[in-house]
Design an enzyme around this catalytic site. Sequence first.
Site, PDB file in Angstrom:
ATOM      1  N   ASP A 225      -2.412 -18.448   1.270  1.00 54.77           N
ATOM      2  CA  ASP A 225      -3.559 -19.109   0.626  1.00 54.77           C
ATOM      3  C   ASP A 225      -4.070 -20.260   1.486  1.00 54.77           C
ATOM      4  OD1 ASP A 225      -1.017 -20.016   0.056  1.00 54.77           O
ATOM      5  OD2 ASP A 225      -1.470 -20.743  -1.953  1.00 54.77           O
TER       6      ASP A 225
ATOM      7  N   TYR B  71       0.811  -1.221   0.000  1.00 54.33           N
ATOM      8  CA  TYR B  71       0.000   0.000   0.000  1.00 54.33           C
ATOM      9  C   TYR B  71       0.846   1.273   0.000  1.00 54.33           C
ATOM     10  CZ  TYR B  71      -3.923  -3.087   1.027  1.00 54.33           C
ATOM     11  OH  TYR B  71      -4.866  -4.074   0.969  1.00 54.33           O
TER      12      TYR B  71
ATOM     13  N   ASP C 142      -5.152  -7.049   5.508  1.00 55.77           N
ATOM     14  CA  ASP C 142      -6.382  -6.369   5.085  1.00 55.77           C
ATOM     15  C   ASP C 142      -7.445  -7.409   4.750  1.00 55.77           C
ATOM     16  OD1 ASP C 142      -8.143  -4.449   4.333  1.00 55.77           O
ATOM     17  OD2 ASP C 142      -7.073  -3.784   2.555  1.00 55.77           O
TER      18      ASP C 142
ATOM     19  N   LYS D  87       3.939 -15.423   1.889  1.00 60.79           N
ATOM     20  CA  LYS D  87       3.827 -16.114   0.600  1.00 60.79           C
ATOM     21  C   LYS D  87       5.251 -16.335   0.107  1.00 60.79           C
ATOM     22  CE  LYS D  87       1.374 -17.567  -2.968  1.00 60.79           C
ATOM     23  NZ  LYS D  87       0.626 -18.829  -2.916  1.00 60.79           N
TER      24      LYS D  87
ATOM     25  N   ASP E 260     -10.623  -9.277   7.717  1.00 61.73           N
ATOM     26  CA  ASP E 260     -12.062  -9.277   7.416  1.00 61.73           C
ATOM     27  C   ASP E 260     -12.615 -10.697   7.483  1.00 61.73           C
ATOM     28  OD1 ASP E 260     -12.105  -6.548   7.029  1.00 61.73           O
ATOM     29  OD2 ASP E 260     -13.320  -6.682   5.206  1.00 61.73           O
TER      30      ASP E 260
END
Length: 366
Positions: free
Chosen positions: A226, A143, A250, A193, A254
């Site tokens: 993942d 970001y 992020d 990752k 959620d």
Amino acid sequence: MAVRKICVFPGDGIGKEVMREALAVLKELEGLSDRCRFETEEELVGGAAIDEHKVPLTDRGLSLARSSDAILLGAVGGPKWDDLPFEVRPERGLLALRRELDMYANLRPAKVFAPLIDASPLRREIVEGIDLMVIRELTGGLYFGKPRGIQMIDGVETGINTEVYTRPEIERVARVGFDMARKKGGRLTSVDKSNVLESSVLWRRVVTGIGAKEYPDVPLSHILVDNCAMQLVRNPRQFDVMVMSNLFGDILTDEASMITGSIGMLPSASLGGKVAMYEPIHGTAPDIEGKGIANPLAMILSAGMMLKYSFDMLREAAWIEGAVEQVLADGYRTADIWREGGGTKVGTVEMGERVREAVRKISQKG
Ligand code: NAD
């Protein structure tokens, strides 16, 4: 006892409605515990600040935040300001606060309250007893990395963002994770990752190093993002404290929050700099603004996190959490968590009153 100075940004929409209830709970605590002395000062932020001052965060607001012991924030934004240019939208006020105060770690607890277990989209046996803490790195990564932008490259329109993490950025957020896991007497899972991304290879290396050197007593494991997304719905109880980059956090915060059922229940804390900020994870809910039906529990629980993490008032923080659990057990529900035949439907103000009443009762038990 020292007076704690709290900077209050109610923000927009239901932010203002739920903030009133959180402040009323803090006021109640002042009468119940001689450790609780609060001085609150309110400032505009987001759309409200744009309307009044043409900017989403004023210099006065920022300096008040800087000079406080903690910050409480409702939520910012709404359709009224949606057409403004990106640089002056309400959300920029929030981003500026996070950046200026160097709040690099965002903590989101995902706790399933037993009386609300059926509000979860997952089966009871999967979610029962879940009490996990997700820590998202908040000021680095994709970001903020450069280069970024949309440009023509060899005649082709190309969108570019860059994932950048330095060793110090990873170290400091990893320490927040390890400290949290140590405090909980639990374990830390680091998400990355590293089979594809170099930034993740460094992330894993640094987290492993910090763990071995500074936290040999805290069990550490690594998981690919993942797989983690899948495991969070398959068997969330395997996780305890989790730490991850800005982008992965992020998305996964959620996902983790939905496990518990309602967005109106979940608090958060942004830590790192000298001052920490506490806010519910929900937004300004324009669809229910002004109706008096917003769930104030996430905001009240955010005030509870402030007591715990900024003021070390563990007993009073536990009163708040216990009170929320009690009002839910007594069957009180705002519309977002109410089901036909399942409890007494109450509005924002009555829910706040019930929590204060429960806090009083719990405090008398000691
Ligand atoms: P939202 O969280 O405001 O609302 C999503 C849905 O959840 C709505 O149906 C709303 O009624 C419901 N809801 C949310 N909080 C609730 C509560 N406490 N009690 C009962 N129901 C609740 O998300 P959105 O609709 O995507 O965004 C609305 C505005 O809020 C946008 O302008 C967005 O940018 C802003 N926003 C701000 C923040 C923040 O300030 N941290 C976070 C998210 C969204």
